[in-house]
Write a protein that holds these residues in place. Structure first.
Motif, PDB file in Angstrom:
ATOM      1  N   LYS A 118     -11.394  -7.561  -6.331  1.00  0.00           N
ATOM      2  CA  LYS A 118     -10.723  -8.342  -5.301  1.00  0.00           C
ATOM      3  C   LYS A 118      -9.261  -7.951  -5.323  1.00  0.00           C
ATOM      4  O   LYS A 118      -8.753  -7.505  -6.350  1.00  0.00           O
ATOM      5  N   THR A 119      -8.570  -8.155  -4.233  1.00  0.00           N
ATOM      6  CA  THR A 119      -7.135  -7.870  -4.252  1.00  0.00           C
ATOM      7  C   THR A 119      -6.382  -9.154  -4.561  1.00  0.00           C
ATOM      8  O   THR A 119      -6.849 -10.254  -4.252  1.00  0.00           O
ATOM      9  N   PHE A 120      -5.245  -8.948  -5.197  1.00  0.00           N
ATOM     10  CA  PHE A 120      -4.453 -10.098  -5.584  1.00  0.00           C
ATOM     11  C   PHE A 120      -2.973  -9.754  -5.423  1.00  0.00           C
ATOM     12  O   PHE A 120      -2.563  -8.630  -5.697  1.00  0.00           O
ATOM     13  N   VAL A 121      -2.184 -10.729  -4.979  1.00  0.00           N
ATOM     14  CA  VAL A 121      -0.763 -10.463  -4.764  1.00  0.00           C
ATOM     15  C   VAL A 121       0.007 -10.693  -6.066  1.00  0.00           C
ATOM     16  O   VAL A 121      -0.178 -11.724  -6.716  1.00  0.00           O
ATOM     17  N   ALA A 122       0.838  -9.722  -6.435  1.00  0.00           N
ATOM     18  CA  ALA A 122       1.657  -9.885  -7.647  1.00  0.00           C
ATOM     19  C   ALA A 122       3.051  -9.314  -7.394  1.00  0.00           C
ATOM     20  O   ALA A 122       3.246  -8.536  -6.451  1.00  0.00           O
ATOM     21  N   ARG A 123       3.990  -9.675  -8.256  1.00  0.00           N
ATOM     22  CA  ARG A 123       5.372  -9.210  -8.067  1.00  0.00           C
ATOM     23  C   ARG A 123       5.460  -7.692  -8.178  1.00  0.00           C
ATOM     24  O   ARG A 123       4.938  -7.101  -9.122  1.00  0.00           O
ATOM     25  N   GLU A 124       6.172  -7.109  -7.244  1.00  0.00           N
ATOM     26  CA  GLU A 124       6.266  -5.651  -7.169  1.00  0.00           C
ATOM     27  C   GLU A 124       6.908  -5.048  -8.429  1.00  0.00           C
ATOM     28  O   GLU A 124       6.432  -4.051  -8.967  1.00  0.00           O
ATOM     29  N   ASP A 125       8.003  -5.687  -8.896  1.00  0.00           N
ATOM     30  CA  ASP A 125       8.702  -5.116 -10.057  1.00  0.00           C
ATOM     31  C   ASP A 125       7.811  -5.135 -11.305  1.00  0.00           C
ATOM     32  O   ASP A 125       7.812  -4.196 -12.104  1.00  0.00           O
ATOM     33  N   LEU A 126       7.010  -6.213 -11.447  1.00  0.00           N
ATOM     34  CA  LEU A 126       6.099  -6.282 -12.601  1.00  0.00           C
ATOM     35  C   LEU A 126       5.042  -5.190 -12.515  1.00  0.00           C
ATOM     36  O   LEU A 126       4.716  -4.540 -13.520  1.00  0.00           O
ATOM     37  N   LEU A 127       4.532  -5.006 -11.317  1.00  0.00           N
ATOM     38  CA  LEU A 127       3.496  -3.977 -11.142  1.00  0.00           C
ATOM     39  C   LEU A 127       4.049  -2.576 -11.392  1.00  0.00           C
ATOM     40  O   LEU A 127       3.357  -1.728 -11.948  1.00  0.00           O
ATOM     41  N   GLN A 128       5.302  -2.391 -11.004  1.00  0.00           N
ATOM     42  CA  GLN A 128       5.921  -1.079 -11.269  1.00  0.00           C
ATOM     43  C   GLN A 128       6.018  -0.827 -12.775  1.00  0.00           C
ATOM     44  O   GLN A 128       5.718   0.256 -13.264  1.00  0.00           O
ATOM     45  N   GLU A 169      -0.923  -2.438  -0.843  1.00  0.00           N
ATOM     46  CA  GLU A 169      -0.142  -2.948   0.277  1.00  0.00           C
ATOM     47  C   GLU A 169       1.191  -3.490  -0.220  1.00  0.00           C
ATOM     48  O   GLU A 169       1.314  -3.898  -1.361  1.00  0.00           O
ATOM     49  N   ARG A 170       2.156  -3.550   0.654  1.00  0.00           N
ATOM     50  CA  ARG A 170       3.467  -4.012   0.226  1.00  0.00           C
ATOM     51  C   ARG A 170       4.004  -5.081   1.179  1.00  0.00           C
ATOM     52  O   ARG A 170       3.851  -4.978   2.371  1.00  0.00           O
ATOM     53  N   SER A 171       4.623  -6.118   0.637  1.00  0.00           N
ATOM     54  CA  SER A 171       5.207  -7.143   1.499  1.00  0.00           C
ATOM     55  C   SER A 171       6.239  -7.961   0.744  1.00  0.00           C
ATOM     56  O   SER A 171       5.901  -8.669  -0.199  1.00  0.00           O
ATOM     57  N   ARG A 172       7.486  -7.901   1.110  1.00  0.00           N
ATOM     58  CA  ARG A 172       8.594  -8.696   0.571  1.00  0.00           C
ATOM     59  C   ARG A 172       8.600  -8.824  -0.947  1.00  0.00           C
ATOM     60  O   ARG A 172       8.500  -9.920  -1.487  1.00  0.00           O
ATOM     61  N   GLY A 173       8.674  -7.731  -1.689  1.00  0.00           N
ATOM     62  CA  GLY A 173       8.747  -7.773  -3.143  1.00  0.00           C
ATOM     63  C   GLY A 173       7.421  -8.078  -3.817  1.00  0.00           C
ATOM     64  O   GLY A 173       7.366  -8.272  -5.018  1.00  0.00           O
ATOM     65  N   LYS A 174       6.390  -8.177  -3.035  1.00  0.00           N
ATOM     66  CA  LYS A 174       5.059  -8.431  -3.616  1.00  0.00           C
ATOM     67  C   LYS A 174       4.151  -7.270  -3.227  1.00  0.00           C
ATOM     68  O   LYS A 174       4.349  -6.634  -2.190  1.00  0.00           O
ATOM     69  N   LYS A 175       3.159  -7.041  -4.061  1.00  0.00           N
ATOM     70  CA  LYS A 175       2.185  -6.000  -3.726  1.00  0.00           C
ATOM     71  C   LYS A 175       0.789  -6.520  -4.005  1.00  0.00           C
ATOM     72  O   LYS A 175       0.613  -7.405  -4.843  1.00  0.00           O
ATOM     73  N   LEU A 176      -0.147  -5.926  -3.337  1.00  0.00           N
ATOM     74  CA  LEU A 176      -1.532  -6.291  -3.619  1.00  0.00           C
ATOM     75  C   LEU A 176      -2.062  -5.355  -4.696  1.00  0.00           C
ATOM     76  O   LEU A 176      -1.803  -4.148  -4.664  1.00  0.00           O
TER      77      LEU A 176
END
Lengths: 191, 192
Positions: free
Chosen positions: A7-17, B4-11
């Motif tokens: 499933k897809t889940f939304v997480a903080r971009e910086d953490l994922l990086q 996917e990318r959206s406002r500092g969040k990613k899937l």
């Protein structure tokens, strides 16, 4: 535990990086890394602990190991202290006193700028089983108090000998001391 | 695998089973799934930055948790060794039974709390007694073989520790079929 269904889940971009970098370093995919982290977190949560606690306690364990401490069950420990104390009070006191001296010596060598504060910090962490344990310092005077309903008379005396030896090794002179079943107190002045 | 990318969040892709388990835990805690995931991803990054291994840290904390619950306390190793010696001479039988009962207490608690009690006990032993050079279990057809080696354990310390281990193994529902302890070496075979 993990299935093939995703499933897809939304997480903080910086953490994922950051996790992506960790994944690359270990030659794994981000998917595997995220799932491993979450699986471990679920396991930790199921047994009632958190990763934050793990980090905080990692230092305690490492430190205790370096300072020559091992973990034992308190009731066994107290019973053994009683037996050896009643068999030979002087020899038992000497053993504890020797351990206190050795314990404090390490701080003299490793924490030359402020060995007292380092020893105080560690002692307060190691005696987690004592409901009330305080080491307070005002200028040259130090007062140590320990209160625990489980302390036997022998154990209080032995632990007091350990603490006295720690402080004497750090250059303090003990001016008051008392121990009884369940409590101990000592006052020392820096010489 | 970010899609996917959206406002500092990613899937990010996550196993469905894991998300279901997280959902159940979050519901119980009264917090959102996002908070659980984010908090734990953050801690995982911190663990890595500190140069630790997450799995090893959880095992370590589990062991500490058992110690805190059962009344474990830090003791100077040299005092423990000398007191084992002295009190062993005075009250051997009492001490042997104390250590055995203490092992039973740990075993009973572990079997109630953990799905893999033997693995949890091994972790516990490694955490509480780092003076042991080797703690291992070998699985064989009919029995499991426990082995513990320490170059610093004296004879009485070895005997007492073997009592503790035997007590724990029995309390976890196993039958001890063979036990041997020599200075610094403990070998125990056990089966269901």
């Amino acid at each position: 535990m993990t299935s093939d269904k995703r499933k897809t889940f939304v997480a903080r971009e910086d953490l994922l990086q950051q996790l992506n970098e960790i994944a690359k370093r270990s030659g794994r995919s981000l998917y595997e890394t995220v799932n491993d982290v979450l699986e471990l977190s679920i396991h930790a949560s199921e047994v009632g602990i958190s990763m934050r606690d793990a980090i905080d306690n990692r230092h305690l364990i490492k430190n205790a190991k370096e300072k020559g401490m091992v973990l034992g069950l308190e009731n066994v420990w107290l019973e053994m202290a009683d037996i050896s104390y009643s068999a030979s009070k002087e020899k038992s006191l000497a053993v504890w006193s020797g351990a206190g001296k050795w314990f404090a010596k390490r701080y003299m060598i490793e924490c030359t700028d402020d060995p007292f504060s380092a020893l105080k910090h560690d002692l307060e962490s190691f005696v987690w089983n004592v409901p009330e344990f305080t080491i307070s310092r005002k200028d040259r005077e130090v007062v140590v108090r320990a209160i625990s309903p489980s302390f036997t008379e022998a154990y209080s005396s032995l632990f007091l000998a350990f603490l006295i030896s720690c402080l004497e090794t750090l250059g303090f002179e003990v001016v008051e001391k008392e121990s009884s079943r369940g409590s101990l107190r000592l006052k020392a002045i820096l010489g | 695998m970010v899609v996917e990318r959206s406002r500092g969040k990613k899937l990010v892709y996550v196993s469905e089973d894991l998300l279901d388990a997280i959902s159940a835990i979050s519901k119980k805690k009264g917090e959102s799934i996002s908070k659980f995931v984010e908090d734990n991803l953050k801690e995982a990054v911190r663990v890595e930055q500190l140069g630790h291994d997450s799995g090893e840290m959880v095992s370590l904390l589990e062991s500490l948790q058992v110690q805190r619950v059962l009344g474990g306390t830090f003791v100077p190793l040299d005092v423990l060794t000398q007191m084992c010696n002295r009190s062993f001479v005075q009250e051997k039988d009492l001490l042997m039974s104390l250590w055995f009962d203490s092992g039973k207490l740990y075993g009973k608690y572990i079997v109630e709390r953990y799905g893999s009690p033997i693995a949890a006990f091994m972790n516990l032993l490694k955490t509480m007694r780092w003076d042991l050079n080797e703690v291992a279990i070998r699985e064989e057809k009919s029995a499991s073989k426990f082995r513990c080696v320490s170059t610093s354990l004296n004879e009485s310390g070895t005997d007492l520790l073997s009592q503790f281990i035997e007590g724990a193994i029995i309390a976890m529902g196993f039958k001890v079929t063979r036990k041997e302890s020599l200075k610094g070496l403990i070998m125990i075979d056990f089966s269901r």
